[in-house]
Design an enzyme around this catalytic site. Sequence first.
Site, PDB file in Angstrom:
ATOM      1  N   ARG A 133      -6.386   5.771  -3.343  1.00 16.31           N
ATOM      2  CA  ARG A 133      -5.835   6.732  -2.391  1.00 16.31           C
ATOM      3  C   ARG A 133      -6.688   7.998  -2.429  1.00 16.31           C
ATOM      4  O   ARG A 133      -7.357   8.287  -3.419  1.00 16.31           O
ATOM      5  CB  ARG A 133      -4.392   7.085  -2.745  1.00 16.31           C
ATOM      6  CG  ARG A 133      -3.412   5.910  -2.716  1.00 16.31           C
ATOM      7  CD  ARG A 133      -2.012   6.392  -3.072  1.00 16.31           C
ATOM      8  NE  ARG A 133      -1.023   5.320  -3.002  1.00 16.31           N
ATOM      9  CZ  ARG A 133      -0.638   4.575  -4.031  1.00 16.31           C
ATOM     10  NH1 ARG A 133      -1.160   4.801  -5.235  1.00 16.31           N
ATOM     11  NH2 ARG A 133       0.267   3.627  -3.889  1.00 16.31           N
ATOM     12  N   LYS A 147       0.990   7.297  -7.637  1.00 16.46           N
ATOM     13  CA  LYS A 147       2.291   7.866  -7.279  1.00 16.46           C
ATOM     14  C   LYS A 147       3.269   7.722  -8.436  1.00 16.46           C
ATOM     15  O   LYS A 147       3.225   6.755  -9.187  1.00 16.46           O
ATOM     16  CB  LYS A 147       2.835   7.154  -6.037  1.00 16.46           C
ATOM     17  CG  LYS A 147       2.080   7.505  -4.763  1.00 16.46           C
ATOM     18  CD  LYS A 147       2.740   6.871  -3.548  1.00 16.46           C
ATOM     19  CE  LYS A 147       2.055   7.299  -2.265  1.00 16.46           C
ATOM     20  NZ  LYS A 147       2.701   6.713  -1.071  1.00 16.46           N
ATOM     21  N   HIS A 150      -8.293   6.498   4.106  1.00 12.17           N
ATOM     22  CA  HIS A 150      -7.332   5.410   3.913  1.00 12.17           C
ATOM     23  C   HIS A 150      -7.821   4.113   4.541  1.00 12.17           C
ATOM     24  O   HIS A 150      -7.399   3.022   4.133  1.00 12.17           O
ATOM     25  CB  HIS A 150      -5.968   5.803   4.484  1.00 12.17           C
ATOM     26  CG  HIS A 150      -4.825   5.319   3.650  1.00 12.17           C
ATOM     27  ND1 HIS A 150      -4.605   5.745   2.353  1.00 12.17           N
ATOM     28  CD2 HIS A 150      -3.838   4.414   3.901  1.00 12.17           C
ATOM     29  CE1 HIS A 150      -3.539   5.147   1.859  1.00 12.17           C
ATOM     30  NE2 HIS A 150      -3.061   4.327   2.773  1.00 12.17           N
ATOM     31  N   ARG A 185      -9.416   2.157   1.903  1.00 10.68           N
ATOM     32  CA  ARG A 185      -8.409   1.497   1.053  1.00 10.68           C
ATOM     33  C   ARG A 185      -7.896   0.222   1.742  1.00 10.68           C
ATOM     34  O   ARG A 185      -7.760  -0.829   1.112  1.00 10.68           O
ATOM     35  CB  ARG A 185      -7.268   2.469   0.777  1.00 10.68           C
ATOM     36  CG  ARG A 185      -6.108   1.920  -0.062  1.00 10.68           C
ATOM     37  CD  ARG A 185      -5.197   3.082  -0.448  1.00 10.68           C
ATOM     38  NE  ARG A 185      -3.882   2.679  -0.846  1.00 10.68           N
ATOM     39  CZ  ARG A 185      -3.521   2.344  -2.095  1.00 10.68           C
ATOM     40  NH1 ARG A 185      -4.446   2.322  -3.044  1.00 10.68           N
ATOM     41  NH2 ARG A 185      -2.286   2.021  -2.382  1.00 10.68           N
ATOM     42  N   HIS A 225       0.941  -0.558  -5.639  1.00  8.28           N
ATOM     43  CA  HIS A 225       2.179  -0.635  -4.871  1.00  8.28           C
ATOM     44  C   HIS A 225       3.337  -1.022  -5.799  1.00  8.28           C
ATOM     45  O   HIS A 225       3.218  -1.971  -6.565  1.00  8.28           O
ATOM     46  CB  HIS A 225       2.070  -1.681  -3.764  1.00  8.28           C
ATOM     47  CG  HIS A 225       1.228  -1.232  -2.604  1.00  8.28           C
ATOM     48  ND1 HIS A 225       0.686  -2.117  -1.690  1.00  8.28           N
ATOM     49  CD2 HIS A 225       0.834   0.010  -2.206  1.00  8.28           C
ATOM     50  CE1 HIS A 225       0.007  -1.436  -0.778  1.00  8.28           C
ATOM     51  NE2 HIS A 225       0.075  -0.149  -1.069  1.00  8.28           N
ATOM     52  N   TYR A 279      -0.864  -6.757   4.468  1.00  2.00           N
ATOM     53  CA  TYR A 279      -2.235  -7.250   4.457  1.00  2.00           C
ATOM     54  C   TYR A 279      -2.322  -8.751   4.688  1.00  2.00           C
ATOM     55  O   TYR A 279      -3.382  -9.262   5.030  1.00  2.00           O
ATOM     56  CB  TYR A 279      -2.919  -6.872   3.139  1.00  2.00           C
ATOM     57  CG  TYR A 279      -3.081  -5.375   3.008  1.00  2.00           C
ATOM     58  CD1 TYR A 279      -4.000  -4.693   3.790  1.00  2.00           C
ATOM     59  CD2 TYR A 279      -2.285  -4.646   2.136  1.00  2.00           C
ATOM     60  CE1 TYR A 279      -4.133  -3.323   3.701  1.00  2.00           C
ATOM     61  CE2 TYR A 279      -2.416  -3.278   2.042  1.00  2.00           C
ATOM     62  CZ  TYR A 279      -3.334  -2.618   2.825  1.00  2.00           C
ATOM     63  OH  TYR A 279      -3.451  -1.258   2.742  1.00  2.00           O
TER      64      TYR A 279
END
Length: 301
Positions: free
Chosen positions: A145, A169, A238, A241, A264, A273
Amino acid sequence: MNLPDSQALIRAYLDQLRFERGLSPRTICSYRRDLDQLVAACADLTQVTAQHIRRLLGKLHGQGLSGRSLARSLSAWRGFFDYLAKFHQTALNPCHGVPAPKSPRTLPHALSPDQASRLMNVPGDRMLDERDRALLELFYSSGLRLAELAHLRVQDLNLSEGLVRVLGKGHKFRIVPVGQKAREALALWLDHHPLRPLTPETPLFVSIRGSALSMRAIEARVALRTRQQGLDDQVHPHVLRHSFASHLLQSSGDLRAVQELLGHAHITTTQVYTHLDFQHLAQVYDQAHPRARRRPPPQGE
């Protein structure tokens, strides 16, 4: 019940999101706008009902907000009222039971492998060329990210093992492989890093003056290199990514591995994806299968 000033409550709630849940500054800023809209429409937070929430969503929709933006607003309000119920003993959350607006499913934009290779081919041997080449290679090699890359320090990189440690995150660390091309570009950049001798805390990517590159500055460099290579104007950090994830999935078919590498929390986030992967398969089928070739219709039809 008398509550503290609304803005004081919002500040306290956002501080909790920032320091306890590790949300990014950009997300915090978006949540603040959402909560300011709530307070502007519903001055007395103790009297807000589900009907008020639905009416506000309808008003914002009429102003042109997308389904995704409305869903984020509802999420911000729901979390805020949960916070009030926990720490200020307010009534039931008026957002519970209010469904999030549906959004049309859009697939992430991804470069083709050839386009990605073109973007990595930064010309020149100046210090900034070496830095941008290393920055782009690491983005695409490891699927980071923007905020993750901007916060990297020298100590996070292990070139001998081909690994980078990333703070993602929720303040969760993960270890991600670094490809050979990226390792070579990073080694060259570190040899000419302007802050030598390097310390473990030295920012990995810095300006020519030695200050850590901000996220905005990184976005600007990606945009510049994109224009120089004549690629789509929609390429931003992004997209690299997304390209990493879709190309890896096309090659491996291992959705769980892609989930772990992207950081994730839920597999459902990564499953988008699989649609990109099917697009790739459909394209191969259309180009290669004899029964899929489109021929002009016979004359007279």
